[in-house]
Design an enzyme around this catalytic site. Structure first.
Site, PDB file in Angstrom:
ATOM      1  N   GLY A 265       0.817  -1.210   0.000  1.00 26.89           N
ATOM      2  CA  GLY A 265       0.000   0.000   0.000  1.00 26.89           C
ATOM      3  C   GLY A 265       0.846   1.253   0.000  1.00 26.89           C
ATOM      4  N   ALA A 266       1.782   1.323   0.936  1.00 24.99           N
ATOM      5  CA  ALA A 266       2.604   2.517   1.068  1.00 24.99           C
ATOM      6  C   ALA A 266       3.773   2.260   2.010  1.00 24.99           C
ATOM      7  CB  ALA A 266       1.768   3.668   1.612  1.00 24.99           C
ATOM      8  N   MET A 267       4.758   3.163   1.987  1.00 22.91           N
ATOM      9  CA  MET A 267       5.967   2.967   2.781  1.00 22.91           C
ATOM     10  C   MET A 267       6.426   4.269   3.433  1.00 22.91           C
ATOM     11  SD  MET A 267       8.278   0.938   3.863  1.00 22.91           S
ATOM     12  CE  MET A 267       9.577   1.516   4.939  1.00 22.91           C
ATOM     13  N   ASN A 269       9.225   5.684   4.453  1.00 27.80           N
ATOM     14  CA  ASN A 269      10.588   6.217   4.368  1.00 27.80           C
ATOM     15  C   ASN A 269      10.678   7.620   4.975  1.00 27.80           C
ATOM     16  OD1 ASN A 269      11.041   3.977   2.489  1.00 27.80           O
ATOM     17  ND2 ASN A 269       9.861   5.249   1.083  1.00 27.80           N
ATOM     18  N   HIS A 301      -1.434   6.472   8.569  1.00 29.14           N
ATOM     19  CA  HIS A 301      -0.598   5.360   9.036  1.00 29.14           C
ATOM     20  C   HIS A 301       0.880   5.645   8.763  1.00 29.14           C
ATOM     21  CE1 HIS A 301       0.303   1.002   9.739  1.00 29.14           C
ATOM     22  NE2 HIS A 301       1.262   1.256   8.855  1.00 29.14           N
ATOM     23  N   GLU A 302       1.196   5.990   7.541  1.00 30.71           N
ATOM     24  CA  GLU A 302       2.607   6.225   7.203  1.00 30.71           C
ATOM     25  C   GLU A 302       3.136   7.454   7.943  1.00 30.71           C
ATOM     26  OE1 GLU A 302       3.663   3.676   6.009  1.00 30.71           O
ATOM     27  OE2 GLU A 302       1.899   2.856   4.997  1.00 30.71           O
ATOM     28  N   GLU A 324       4.256  -1.934  13.563  1.00 28.78           N
ATOM     29  CA  GLU A 324       3.056  -2.062  12.732  1.00 28.78           C
ATOM     30  C   GLU A 324       1.773  -2.202  13.557  1.00 28.78           C
ATOM     31  OE1 GLU A 324       3.017  -1.146   9.858  1.00 28.78           O
ATOM     32  OE2 GLU A 324       5.070  -1.367   9.106  1.00 28.78           O
TER      33      GLU A 324
HETATM   34  N1  BES Z   1       5.969  -0.461   6.471  1.00 26.79           N
HETATM   35  C1  BES Z   1       4.817  -0.804   5.717  1.00 26.79           C
HETATM   36  C2  BES Z   1       5.144  -1.026   4.271  1.00 26.79           C
HETATM   37  C3  BES Z   1       5.700  -2.375   3.971  1.00 26.79           C
HETATM   38  C4  BES Z   1       4.871  -3.428   3.854  1.00 26.79           C
HETATM   39  C5  BES Z   1       7.035  -2.594   3.777  1.00 26.79           C
HETATM   40  C6  BES Z   1       5.400  -4.674   3.557  1.00 26.79           C
HETATM   41  C7  BES Z   1       7.549  -3.825   3.497  1.00 26.79           C
HETATM   42  C8  BES Z   1       6.736  -4.878   3.356  1.00 26.79           C
HETATM   43  C9  BES Z   1       3.764   0.277   5.784  1.00 26.79           C
HETATM   44  O1  BES Z   1       3.830   1.092   6.884  1.00 26.79           O
HETATM   45  C10 BES Z   1       2.457  -0.425   5.858  1.00 26.79           C
HETATM   46  O2  BES Z   1       2.175  -1.003   6.853  1.00 26.79           O
HETATM   47  N2  BES Z   1       1.677  -0.366   4.798  1.00 26.79           N
HETATM   48  C11 BES Z   1       0.439  -1.062   4.678  1.00 26.79           C
HETATM   49  C12 BES Z   1      -0.738  -0.127   4.745  1.00 26.79           C
HETATM   50  C13 BES Z   1      -1.111   0.228   6.138  1.00 26.79           C
HETATM   51  C14 BES Z   1      -2.205   1.255   6.155  1.00 26.79           C
HETATM   52  C15 BES Z   1      -1.534  -0.954   6.963  1.00 26.79           C
HETATM   53  C16 BES Z   1       0.458  -1.749   3.345  1.00 26.79           C
HETATM   54  O3  BES Z   1       1.296  -1.402   2.520  1.00 26.79           O
HETATM   55  O4  BES Z   1      -0.370  -2.618   3.134  1.00 26.79           O
HETATM   56 ZN    ZN Z   2       3.009   0.313   8.622  1.00 26.32          ZN
END
Ligand code: BES
Ligand code: ZN
Length: 855
Positions: A265-267, A269, A301-302, A324
């Site tokens: 979904g998103a990261m 960084n 979230h991010e 998380e």
């Molecule tokens: N840190 C994660 C992104 C991520 C996910 C990195 C998997 C590496 C592997 C990010 O903060 C995250 O949790 N994203 C979720 C969306 C969130 C609203 C739960 C995602 O990408 O699904």
């Molecule tokens: Zn996350």
């Protein structure tokens, strides 16, 4: 299979070196990128001689130690490492290496999404960019220079603050560069780089202490007008974190970039979030209400990770839920505060049960803090995230709101700038509240959904509740004793009044709670607000009464669901429709309550929730019974549903406030209920809604209903939709999803054909998810009794595994229910899975998932 290595939490050791600073220069070209990496090292363990850096497929150009070029006998390059022999106590290393972003289809490390260079480094992508101590407990200060063609890549971004712009008039005037410096030490997984010809919108935010922050959202040129909702959400999140957690932003820039090719979904960084464009871009014409809500929560979230994840990060990847679970809890509370508490809680519990409960009952079950992994990518799970958030929520309930705030303050104060463990977090919670949470830690270490058996007794004005914890069948070994959790409950008098309302603390395998001086036998309302993520086993609950009288919005919803489940299960056993349920359902139709909450109360139980209760899953039986009930209700309440539809349908409303969204949710729920009875009238309503409505929410529901009806208008509607939106990939995802989720005959053939559509691209995860991923969750056709669904998806897993292993193992998740399937389906699944696992050079990602399922 040499690369398949299991990593264990118990083997954790501290790093032997620290890195004071990292200076990176990226020279980006179309065919390759040169990375120059200068790091300052200090030895922490003097008994260690060699420096072993993570490095994947390293193409080394040259290597210096303290400005001295190293000869071949001073280092060893292996498939996943670069080992430098006999290093001193303090030294610098300079590495120059070459990578090929345009060939990177795994979308990990540095890759190209269309014409945009971008990165995804969590959890272990950085090692494919340049050699490094690629582990979260090594934190360093990064300075990054990005150099590229000026015309093709006018925008050059990295973490932190922009410090310099470079022109190369004397050497190559077609190129330019920008240097970014991030003063906050961070692990490599938070490193990011973006280069492209991007559009953007800008805004600013002044923090509580008066510091100005420049906010930018970047996207493909032409999409700028779709970024405003994301910007609004970002500012809402910044304010909320100041008000609720006392946390301010800490850099001059907050940049967000939307890209189309993104695995997740998103990261988060540092200072440079990279987002799947699905969680940034939206306008009234192209996005549904669910999309708008999703963007608000993912942006938040991010953003929240800046404190819970970035400033305080994880010691190792087994601690993932530290950032998380906590951040999901924070974004859930944020969404509840900004929208609706009651609806948010129900939606969160629904998601937990659909995804996490299924996972927890499957061979891939694991505690929120796993004990081992083969591919860390496989552990970004519903358990680590959603159950992890429930665990934080329980702590919040146990220690109370005020103590929780004190405890998070203590957590930030004690661990800022460090890489810590879940124990450190629980310590802060316990220390600040004075409540011993040792017994609570079971939640971190044990998998499986706990059960609680309820026995009720009423005698001489005393009501006794005997609560017995069930032994959960965790796949990963021993029972660790009783769970410790808060259980909100109430006792209701016959007029609905609460005579008792309490939060019990459950800590024993079995205990009895007594309530005295009651005039009449009360009705129990248990696990209010879903205060613990458990399964309650209670006999003789008065669902109809609770649907009418329970003042807790969650347990009232729960009663409606449970009553419907009971009714459907009776139908599954060949019994008649329970008229008492039909009456209770009618009661809800008449209720004058918030429309979006009412829409939830009127939703029939999902196939997934019914499936979880079957000892041996058979979808045909579930569908038949559920459709029978739905059809009965649609006929019985036709007039009432039609008038509700007319009352709430406002085709010209484009508003995005809670009232407008609530009205849309309710009237679309009503239309879906009506659609169980495939009448002319219903088909006409759907057609008119498709043609006249101005929102994507209404259009998608109308299309879905038409697709699953016998209406002849459907072809025309889908053609119209396609022509209108074929240039907008995000909308095309909806188009594909509707067709792949269809219950009409011949879905598989149409799904196969969809892959030939000019819009479809197997390298773009969103598209694969909306065609193949959605089909794999189309219970009716994925589980077809001729095995065609399994064979198709298995072949796709093999194909996609070669392009993008993370996407492939995601698809493999559809097979998680294997062991609980009926014999016929199980055999067919086994054949398909064995075919995948015997594939030459299958990735460790797919291997890990399928191997667990088959075991
Ligand atoms: N840190 C994660 C992104 C991520 C996910 C990195 C998997 C590496 C592997 C990010 O903060 C995250 O949790 N994203 C979720 C969306 C969130 C609203 C739960 C995602 O990408 O699904
Ligand atoms: Zn996350």
């Amino acid at each position: 299979m040499s690369k398949i290595k299991e990593i264990f939490l118990k083997d954790y050791t501290k790093p032997s070196f620290s890195i004071q600073s990292v200076d990176l220069v990226f020279d980006l070209f179309e065919e390759y990128t040169t990375v120059t990496n200068i790091m300052q090292f200090t030895k922490l363990d003097e008994t260690v001689n060699d420096l072993k850096l993570h490095a994947v497929n390293l193409e080394l150009q040259n290597l210096h130690l303290n400005d001295l070029k190293l000869q071949e006998n001073r280092f060893v390059v292996e498939e996943e490492s670069l080992c430098i022999l006999n290093v001193p106590n303090s030294f610098s290393i300079k590495i120059v290496n070459k990578i090929y972003p345009h060939k990177n289809t795994e979308l990990e490390g540095l890759y190209k999404s269309g014409d945009i260079f971008c990165t995804q480094n969590e959890p272990e992508g950085f090692r494919s960019i340049t050699p490094y101590l690629d582990r979260p407990d090594v934190m360093s200060v990064f300075t990054t220079t990005v150099i590229a063609d000026k015309e093709k890549y006018p925008v050059l971004l990295s973490n932190g603050n922009k410090t310099q712009c470079h022109e190369f008039f004397s050497t190559d005037s077609s190129r330019h560069g920008v240097t970014w410096h991030d003063p906050h030490p961070k692990p490599s997984y938070l490193f990011a780089l973006v280069a492209g010809d991007l559009g953007s919108i800008s805004d600013s935010y002044t923090t509580a202490s008066g510091k100005p922050v420049e906010l930018n959202i970047y996207c493909d040129l032409g999409n700028e007008s779709k970024c405003y909702h994301a910007m609004k959400s970002l500012k809402e999140a910044m304010l909320w974190d100041e008000e609720k957690y006392g946390r301010e932003y800490d850099l001059e820039f907050y940049n967000i970039v939307a890209v189309d090719s993104f695995n997740m979904g998103a990261m988060e960084n540092k200072g440079l979030n990279i987002f799947n464009s699905a969680y940034v871009l939206a306008d009234e014409d192209s996005a549904s209400d669910v999309n708008f809500m999703g963007i608000q929560s993912v942006i938040a979230h991010e953003y929240f990770h800046n404190w819970t994840g970035n400033r305080i990060t994880c010691r190792d990847w087994f601690q993932l839920t530290l950032k998380e679970g906590l951040t999901v809890f924070r974004d859930q509370c944020f969404s509840a505060d900004l929208n609706s508490q009651e609806v948010q809680r129900i939606e969160d519990v629904k998601a937990l049960r659909e995804r996490q409960f299924v996972e927890d009952a499957s061979p891939t079950a694991h505690p929120i803090q796993p004990k081992s992994y083969i591919s860390m990518n496989n552990f970004y799970t519903a358990t680590v995230y959603e159950k992890g958030a429930e665990v934080i929520r329980m702590i919040h309930t146990l220690i109370g709101k005020e103590n929780y705030r004190k405890a998070t303050d203590l957590y930030f104060e004690s661990f800022d700038g460090q890489a810590v463990t879940t124990d450190d977090f629980v310590w802060a919670m316990s220390e600040a509240s004075g409540i011993n949470l040792d017994a609570f830690k079971v939640w971190y270490h044990q998998s499986g959904t706990p059960k609680l058996k309820v026995k009720k007794e009423f005698k001489d004005g005393v009501y006794s509740l005997t609560l017995t914890q069930g032994i959960s069948q965790s796949v990963d070994g021993k029972e660790q004793g009783a769970y410790f959790y808060p259980l909100k409950m109430a006792l209701l008098a016959k007029n609905g009044e609460e005579v008792v309302a309490k939060t019990l603390t459950i800590s024993q395998m079995s205990e009895t709670f007594s309530f005295e001086n009651l005039e009449e036998e009360p009705v129990l309302s248990i696990n209010r607000d879903f205060s613990a993520p458990i399964n309650i086993e209670e006999e003789g609950s008065d669902f109809a009464f609770l649907m009418k009288h329970d003042s807790n919005s969650f347990t009232r919803y729960e009663a409606a669901q449970s009553f419907a489940v009971e009714t459907i299960e009776q139908l599954m056993q060949g019994e008649e429709i329970n008229e008492a349920f039909v009456t209770a359902f009618g009661y809800i139709l008449d209720l004058d309550i918030d429309a979006s909450y009412k829409a939830l109360l009127l939703e029939l139980p999902s196939v997934s929730s019914l499936m979880q209760r079957q000892r041996e899953i058979d979808f045909d039986v579930i569908y038949e019974a559920k459709e029978k009930l739905a059809e009965y209700l649609a006929k019985y309440y036709e007039q009432k549903l039609l008038s509700l539809y007319a009352e709430y349908h406002e085709p010209k409303s484009l508003e995005l406030d809670n009232t407008a969204m609530g009205k849309r949710a309710l009237k679309n729920r009503v239309l879906r209920l009506l659609s169980a009875n495939d009448t002319q009238k219903l088909q006409e309503l759907a057609k008119v809604q498709y043609e006249n409505s101005l929102t994507m929410t209404d259009r998608v529901v109308a299309l879905d209903i038409l697709e699953n009806s016998s209406s002849e208008y459907k072809e025309e509607a889908f053609r119209d939709f396609y022509e209108k939106y074929k240039e907008q990939t995000l909308v095309m995802n909806k188009y594909f999803s509707l067709l792949s989720a269809s219950h009409r005959e011949g879905v598989l053939q149409r799904v196969i054909a969809l892959q030939g559509d000019t819009v479809y691209d197997e390298k773009v995860p969103n598209l694969v998810r909306s065609v193949i991923g959605v089909f794999a969750r189309n219970y009716k056709y994925f589980h077809a009794k001729d095995g065609s669904g399994y064979t198709f998806v298995a072949d796709k897993i093999i194909e996609i595994d070669k392009i993008n292993p993370q996407m492939a193992s995601g698809l493999a998740g559809a097979f998680k229910i294997y062991s609980k399937m009926n014999e016929v389906n199980k055999k067919l699944m086994q054949v398909a899975l064995e075919c995948v696992i015997s594939t030459q050079s299958l990735s460790k990602n797919s291997f890990e998932i399928i191997n667990k399922i088959l075991k």
